[in-house]
Motif scaffolding. Structure first.
Motif, short mmCIF file in Angstrom:
data_model
loop_
_atom_site.label_atom_id
_atom_site.label_comp_id
_atom_site.label_asym_id
_atom_site.label_seq_id
_atom_site.Cartn_x
_atom_site.Cartn_y
_atom_site.Cartn_z
N TRP A 54 0.81 -1.21 0.00
CA TRP A 54 0.00 0.00 0.00
C TRP A 54 0.84 1.26 0.00
N MET A 55 2.11 1.15 0.42
CA MET A 55 2.94 2.35 0.58
C MET A 55 3.14 3.09 -0.74
N TRP A 56 3.53 2.34 -1.79
CA TRP A 56 3.82 3.00 -3.05
C TRP A 56 2.56 3.53 -3.70
N ALA A 57 1.44 2.85 -3.50
CA ALA A 57 0.17 3.35 -4.04
C ALA A 57 -0.21 4.67 -3.37
N VAL A 58 -0.02 4.76 -2.05
CA VAL A 58 -0.34 5.98 -1.32
C VAL A 58 0.60 7.12 -1.72
N ILE A 59 1.88 6.80 -1.86
CA ILE A 59 2.86 7.82 -2.27
C ILE A 59 2.50 8.38 -3.65
N PHE A 60 2.14 7.48 -4.57
CA PHE A 60 1.79 7.93 -5.92
C PHE A 60 0.52 8.77 -5.91
N LEU A 61 -0.46 8.37 -5.10
CA LEU A 61 -1.71 9.13 -5.03
C LEU A 61 -1.47 10.52 -4.43
N CYS A 62 -0.61 10.60 -3.41
CA CYS A 62 -0.29 11.90 -2.82
C CYS A 62 0.47 12.78 -3.81
N PHE A 63 1.35 12.16 -4.59
CA PHE A 63 2.05 12.92 -5.63
C PHE A 63 1.06 13.44 -6.67
N TYR A 64 0.10 12.59 -7.01
CA TYR A 64 -0.95 13.04 -7.94
C TYR A 64 -1.73 14.21 -7.34
N GLY A 65 -2.10 14.12 -6.06
CA GLY A 65 -2.84 15.20 -5.41
C GLY A 65 -2.06 16.50 -5.40
N PHE A 66 -0.73 16.40 -5.21
CA PHE A 66 0.12 17.59 -5.22
C PHE A 66 0.16 18.21 -6.62
N MET A 67 0.39 17.38 -7.62
CA MET A 67 0.51 17.90 -8.99
C MET A 67 -0.83 18.41 -9.52
N ALA A 68 -1.92 17.73 -9.16
CA ALA A 68 -3.24 18.17 -9.63
C ALA A 68 -3.65 19.51 -9.04
N SER A 69 -3.00 19.91 -7.95
CA SER A 69 -3.32 21.19 -7.31
C SER A 69 -2.52 22.34 -7.88
N ILE A 70 -1.53 22.06 -8.69
CA ILE A 70 -0.66 23.12 -9.22
C ILE A 70 -1.25 23.64 -10.53
#
Length: 530
Positions: A54-70
């Protein structure tokens, strides 16, 4: 047209006001779903033995959330529409373009809420990414009023789809990890909103970049976000529909087994047919969604739940109306002729940090909310009303900036408190449904107010007059809250003498009980009396 067009209702990822939604979380942001999940008792332990699943899936989703906010151009959409590059009038932006957002959001919210769970999040995030690409293409290439109205329509779609990100992350991990991953996703969105606002301000003030170029940069970021959404993993479970299907499968299997037993015991086909038809007719009553809708009747009867749900509906309505139109107000208070004199990005970045700080502080406030809730809400709403009056009457843009930052921070202070108060006694599924209903009712109220005061088909008021309407709206809420606070506090202190008499009488019964022989201790260390 608000600065950060991305949130939680939540929370949360609001395309129009991402800073606010990221902090709120809400259906409305990330905090709504996060608290709902964290409040549910953990059914099982975490998965420390295989954290990488689950760790890498969560990291990728958080990265997506960061980039989608820019989206650096979001704080400057209103100046862009009013500039010579687009050449729309302030009246068009106020009374014809911006109101479309609320209407489209109301129309798409319920289908998006249901499809998010039915399709298991990822397709809805892809739709959100595609909508954002269309938004910036229209801003970049569109020139007509109709195209800008379509742009606002797709903003409503993006806002409605934000619930997918808020709830997606909980489908990736065990319940014992909900609170941790919720903080991760929330932090990533906040950092993205802050970076976006700061980057946009630097582009405009230091780089002297034109608004059109800034829109092209934002288009590049959202296109990258769309590619990231295509790479997200598929969740294996969801909140409502998939669980309902599993329950139906289990019910069908039990019905088959029951029918087989009845065939052995009694061969009467008429009785069997009647039993099966009865089970089929009542199957809809056993679905999770119907059961939760029936449970809402008991939720409404709880005073604390009712108070904070009403706060969520009415105060959030006024809050988002202010956020939708505050940039138009700024452009009228200070009609800057040069890009470098517009500080929308810096103000949004500052308000994001202060709102995050007040939201964090709210988690440590400990008072007897069953007594003082109405008073706290009333005082804060009164301050917000005063700030709205100041924004609507001042000619100083810096006073307007500061009032806006404080207004947002006060609202974000109450968001986590309201979320915890609502979620504390609800299951995760029912909590999500309550927040969804609150958000939908609030959206209907926003649409009604927009139609009456903002839309050209209604009164079509200018932005200063609208802020005076918002001031009156918050003043009425203040009177209602403070009146209710007086009633609740007086009722509480009237009961105090009775409780004191009960306490005074308690030692007598204690002395009598001391005369009784000691009970033998039990094996677990307790005694028979306890």
């Amino acid at each position: 047209m608000v600065s950060d067009r991305t949130a939680e209702q939540e929370n949360e990822m609001d395309p129009k006001v991402p800073a606010a939604e990221a902090i709120e979380g809400n259906v409305d942001g990330d905090l709504e779903m996060a608290v709902c999940a964290s409040e549910e008792p953990s059914a099982s332990k975490g998965l420390p033995e295989e954290p990488r699943k689950w760790m890498w899936a969560v990291i990728f989703l958080c990265f997506y959330g960061f980039m989608a906010s820019i989206k650096p151009g979001e704080p400057f959409i209103t100046p862009y529409l009013l500039s010579t590059e687009k050449n729309f009038t302030r009246q068009q932006v106020t009374n014809e373009i911006t109101p479309v957002l609320t209407y489209s959001y109301m129309a798409v919210l319920v289908p998006a809420f249901l499809l998010t769970d039915l399709l298991r999040y990822k397709p809805v995030l892809i739709i959100q990414g595609m909508s954002q690409v269309v938004i910036w293409l229209l801003l970049l290439l569109g020139t007509s009023l109709l195209e800008m109205q379509f742009m606002e329509f797709f903003y409503g779609v993006t806002m409605a789809c934000r619930v997918a990100y808020s709830s997606y992350i909980f489908s990736l991990v065990n319940q014992s990890l909900y609170q941790r991953v919720a903080s991760y996703s929330r932090t990533s969105v906040l950092l993205g909103v802050f970076a976006s606002s700061l980057l946009g301000q630097l582009f405009v003030s230091v780089g002297q970049i034109r608004y059109r170029t800034l829109s092209a940069i934002s288009l590049g970021f959202v296109s990258f976000g769309l590619l990231l959404s295509l790479c997200l993993p598929w969740p294996k479970r969801s909140l409502f529909f998939n669980q309902a299907r599993k329950q139906e499968h289990r019910g069908a299997a039990s019905q088959i087994a029951t029918k087989a037993e009845l065939d052995k015991i009694n061969a009467k086909e008429a009785d069997l047919t009647a039993a099966v038809s009865k089970c089929t007719a009542s199957r809809w009553k056993d679905s999770i969604l119907v059961q939760m809708l029936m449970e809402l009747r008991t939720v409404v009867k709880r005073p604390n739940m009712r108070l904070w749900s009403l706060w969520w509906i009415f105060n959030s309505t006024g809050y988002y109306l202010v956020l939708f139109y505050v940039h138009i107000l700024w452009s009228k208070v200070y009609p800057a002729t040069e890009n470098k004199n517009v500080y929308n990005g810096a103000v949004e970045a500052a308000s994001t940090l202060l709102s995050a700080l007040t939201s964090f502080i709210a988690g440590f406030v400990k008072i007897r909310w069953n007594i003082w809730s109405e008073l706290v809400i009333g005082v804060i709403t009164a301050v917000q009303a005063g700030l709205l009056l100041l924004m609507g009457t001042t000619d100083n843009i810096w006073v307007c900036y500061v009032a806006y930052v404080i207004f947002r921070s006060f609202y974000q202070f109450l968001v986590p408190i309201a979320t915890f108060q609502i979620a504390s006694s609800l299951t995760k599924e029912l909590c999500a449904l309550v927040f969804g209903i609150n958000t939908f009712i609030g959206t209907i109220l926003k649409s009604i107010i927009n139609l009456i005061f903002s839309d050209k088909r209604g009164l079509g008021l200018d932005v200063h007059s609208q802020f005076l309407v918002y001031f009156i709206y918050f003043t009425l809420l203040t009177v209602i809250y403070l009146t209710s606070a007086v009633f609740v506090i007086c009722r509480h202190f009237r009961k105090q003498p009775k409780r004191q008499e009960e306490i005074d009488q308690q030692p007598k019964s204690t002395q009598l009980s001391n005369m009784l022989p000691e009970a033998e201790p039990l094996s677990n260390g307790k005694n028979a009396k306890t």
